[in-house]
Write a protein that holds these residues in place. Sequence first.
Motif, PDB file in Angstrom:
ATOM      1  N   GLN A 109       0.849  -1.182   0.000  1.00 19.26           N
ATOM      2  CA  GLN A 109       0.000   0.000   0.000  1.00 19.26           C
ATOM      3  C   GLN A 109       0.888   1.236   0.000  1.00 19.26           C
ATOM      4  OE1 GLN A 109      -2.732  -0.116   3.253  1.00 19.26           O
ATOM      5  NE2 GLN A 109      -4.219   1.141   2.192  1.00 19.26           N
ATOM      6  N   CYS A 110       0.718   2.068  -1.017  1.00 16.09           N
ATOM      7  CA  CYS A 110       1.521   3.279  -1.153  1.00 16.09           C
ATOM      8  C   CYS A 110       0.640   4.492  -0.930  1.00 16.09           C
ATOM      9  CB  CYS A 110       2.122   3.371  -2.553  1.00 16.09           C
ATOM     10  SG  CYS A 110       3.110   1.937  -2.977  1.00 16.09           S
ATOM     11  N   SER A 111       1.184   5.464  -0.231  1.00 11.96           N
ATOM     12  CA  SER A 111       0.472   6.716  -0.005  1.00 11.96           C
ATOM     13  C   SER A 111       1.509   7.832   0.068  1.00 11.96           C
ATOM     14  CB  SER A 111      -0.330   6.641   1.302  1.00 11.96           C
ATOM     15  OG  SER A 111       0.543   6.718   2.415  1.00 11.96           O
ATOM     16  N   PRO A 112       1.065   9.083   0.073  1.00 13.76           N
ATOM     17  CA  PRO A 112       2.032  10.179   0.218  1.00 13.76           C
ATOM     18  C   PRO A 112       2.813  10.095   1.538  1.00 13.76           C
ATOM     19  CG  PRO A 112      -0.068  11.021  -0.559  1.00 13.76           C
ATOM     20  CD  PRO A 112      -0.285   9.571  -0.199  1.00 13.76           C
ATOM     21  N   GLY A 113       2.280   9.366   2.515  1.00 12.12           N
ATOM     22  CA  GLY A 113       2.941   9.247   3.811  1.00 12.12           C
ATOM     23  C   GLY A 113       3.894   8.079   3.930  1.00 12.12           C
ATOM     24  N   GLY A 114       4.050   7.303   2.857  1.00 17.70           N
ATOM     25  CA  GLY A 114       4.972   6.172   2.917  1.00 17.70           C
ATOM     26  C   GLY A 114       4.401   4.932   2.259  1.00 17.70           C
ATOM     27  N   THR A 115       5.138   3.842   2.405  1.00 20.47           N
ATOM     28  CA  THR A 115       4.748   2.564   1.821  1.00 20.47           C
ATOM     29  C   THR A 115       4.683   1.527   2.925  1.00 20.47           C
ATOM     30  OG1 THR A 115       5.810   3.129  -0.266  1.00 20.47           O
ATOM     31  CG2 THR A 115       5.382   0.794   0.122  1.00 20.47           C
ATOM     32  N   GLU A 116       3.673   0.658   2.824  1.00 15.45           N
ATOM     33  CA  GLU A 116       3.480  -0.408   3.797  1.00 15.45           C
ATOM     34  C   GLU A 116       3.379  -1.733   3.046  1.00 15.45           C
ATOM     35  OE1 GLU A 116       0.801   0.015   7.421  1.00 15.45           O
ATOM     36  OE2 GLU A 116      -0.461  -1.105   6.020  1.00 15.45           O
ATOM     37  N   VAL A 117       4.162  -2.708   3.485  1.00 15.59           N
ATOM     38  CA  VAL A 117       4.117  -4.051   2.923  1.00 15.59           C
ATOM     39  C   VAL A 117       3.649  -4.979   4.039  1.00 15.59           C
ATOM     40  CG1 VAL A 117       5.439  -5.916   1.838  1.00 15.59           C
ATOM     41  CG2 VAL A 117       6.039  -3.529   1.370  1.00 15.59           C
ATOM     42  N   CYS A 118       2.558  -5.694   3.789  1.00 18.58           N
ATOM     43  CA  CYS A 118       2.014  -6.616   4.782  1.00 18.58           C
ATOM     44  C   CYS A 118       1.927  -8.003   4.150  1.00 18.58           C
ATOM     45  CB  CYS A 118       0.628  -6.195   5.225  1.00 18.58           C
ATOM     46  SG  CYS A 118       0.593  -4.583   6.053  1.00 18.58           S
ATOM     47  N   PHE A 119       2.196  -9.022   4.952  1.00 18.87           N
ATOM     48  CA  PHE A 119       2.094 -10.400   4.469  1.00 18.87           C
ATOM     49  C   PHE A 119       2.053 -11.334   5.665  1.00 18.87           C
ATOM     50  CE2 PHE A 119       6.559  -9.098   4.366  1.00 18.87           C
ATOM     51  CZ  PHE A 119       7.192 -10.089   5.100  1.00 18.87           C
ATOM     52  N   GLU A 120       1.794 -12.599   5.372  1.00 17.64           N
ATOM     53  CA  GLU A 120       1.869 -13.614   6.422  1.00 17.64           C
ATOM     54  C   GLU A 120       2.648 -14.811   5.929  1.00 17.64           C
ATOM     55  OE1 GLU A 120      -2.078 -16.298   6.424  1.00 17.64           O
ATOM     56  OE2 GLU A 120      -2.450 -14.194   6.950  1.00 17.64           O
ATOM     57  N   ILE A 121       3.352 -15.413   6.861  1.00 13.23           N
ATOM     58  CA  ILE A 121       4.101 -16.622   6.555  1.00 13.23           C
ATOM     59  C   ILE A 121       3.545 -17.736   7.439  1.00 13.23           C
ATOM     60  CG2 ILE A 121       6.359 -17.761   6.596  1.00 13.23           C
ATOM     61  CD1 ILE A 121       7.600 -15.128   5.855  1.00 13.23           C
ATOM     62  N   PRO A 122       2.860 -18.705   6.818  1.00 12.17           N
ATOM     63  CA  PRO A 122       2.237 -19.771   7.600  1.00 12.17           C
ATOM     64  C   PRO A 122       3.263 -20.829   8.020  1.00 12.17           C
ATOM     65  CG  PRO A 122       1.800 -20.096   5.271  1.00 12.17           C
ATOM     66  CD  PRO A 122       2.556 -18.801   5.395  1.00 12.17           C
ATOM     67  N   PHE A 123       2.948 -21.509   9.096  1.00 12.10           N
ATOM     68  CA  PHE A 123       3.742 -22.660   9.512  1.00 12.10           C
ATOM     69  C   PHE A 123       3.401 -23.803   8.573  1.00 12.10           C
ATOM     70  CE2 PHE A 123       4.473 -21.757  14.307  1.00 12.10           C
ATOM     71  CZ  PHE A 123       4.724 -20.421  14.047  1.00 12.10           C
ATOM     72  N   PRO A 124       4.346 -24.718   8.339  1.00 11.00           N
ATOM     73  CA  PRO A 124       4.027 -25.879   7.497  1.00 11.00           C
ATOM     74  C   PRO A 124       3.000 -26.762   8.173  1.00 11.00           C
ATOM     75  CG  PRO A 124       6.251 -26.057   8.402  1.00 11.00           C
ATOM     76  CD  PRO A 124       5.710 -24.733   8.828  1.00 11.00           C
ATOM     77  N   ALA A 125       2.196 -27.420   7.350  1.00 12.80           N
ATOM     78  CA  ALA A 125       1.124 -28.291   7.874  1.00 12.80           C
ATOM     79  C   ALA A 125       1.703 -29.543   8.512  1.00 12.80           C
ATOM     80  CB  ALA A 125       0.165 -28.666   6.771  1.00 12.80           C
TER      81      ALA A 125
END
Length: 125
Positions: A109-125
């Motif tokens: 997500q980019c905005s005039p106030g900066g950039t945000e990168v969000c994600f998740e890393i799941p545990f293996p099943a």
Amino acid sequence: MRHRAHAVELGRIRGDIGRWARQTGVPEDVTIDLQLAVGEAVANGVEHAYGDDADGTVEVEMELRDGRPPAVLVRVADRGAWRPEPESPGFRGRGLLMIERLARRVRVQCSPGGTEVCFEIPFPA
């Protein structure tokens, strides 16, 4: 975690992630993926968000989510200005692709106030 937006901070951030992961019981293979993905997101902020002389910061937030499967939720943010991708990145420009391969629910997500990168890393099943 809040660090200066400088390449020398990447090693410290990886170390902080490793300590946090051990304390919260994150499996080693997930920790490695987490260090790689967060490292790429932070490197993007360091390289692209601030000018060469800027004194900016990069924030990293991680949260362990219980569930099926459990996962680590990540947010990496900077307060710099988004710069468009070059027409030809050459041998560079694979950071987001790497994050997308290691994680799920990747959002930038980019905005005039900066950039945000969000994600998740799941545990293996």
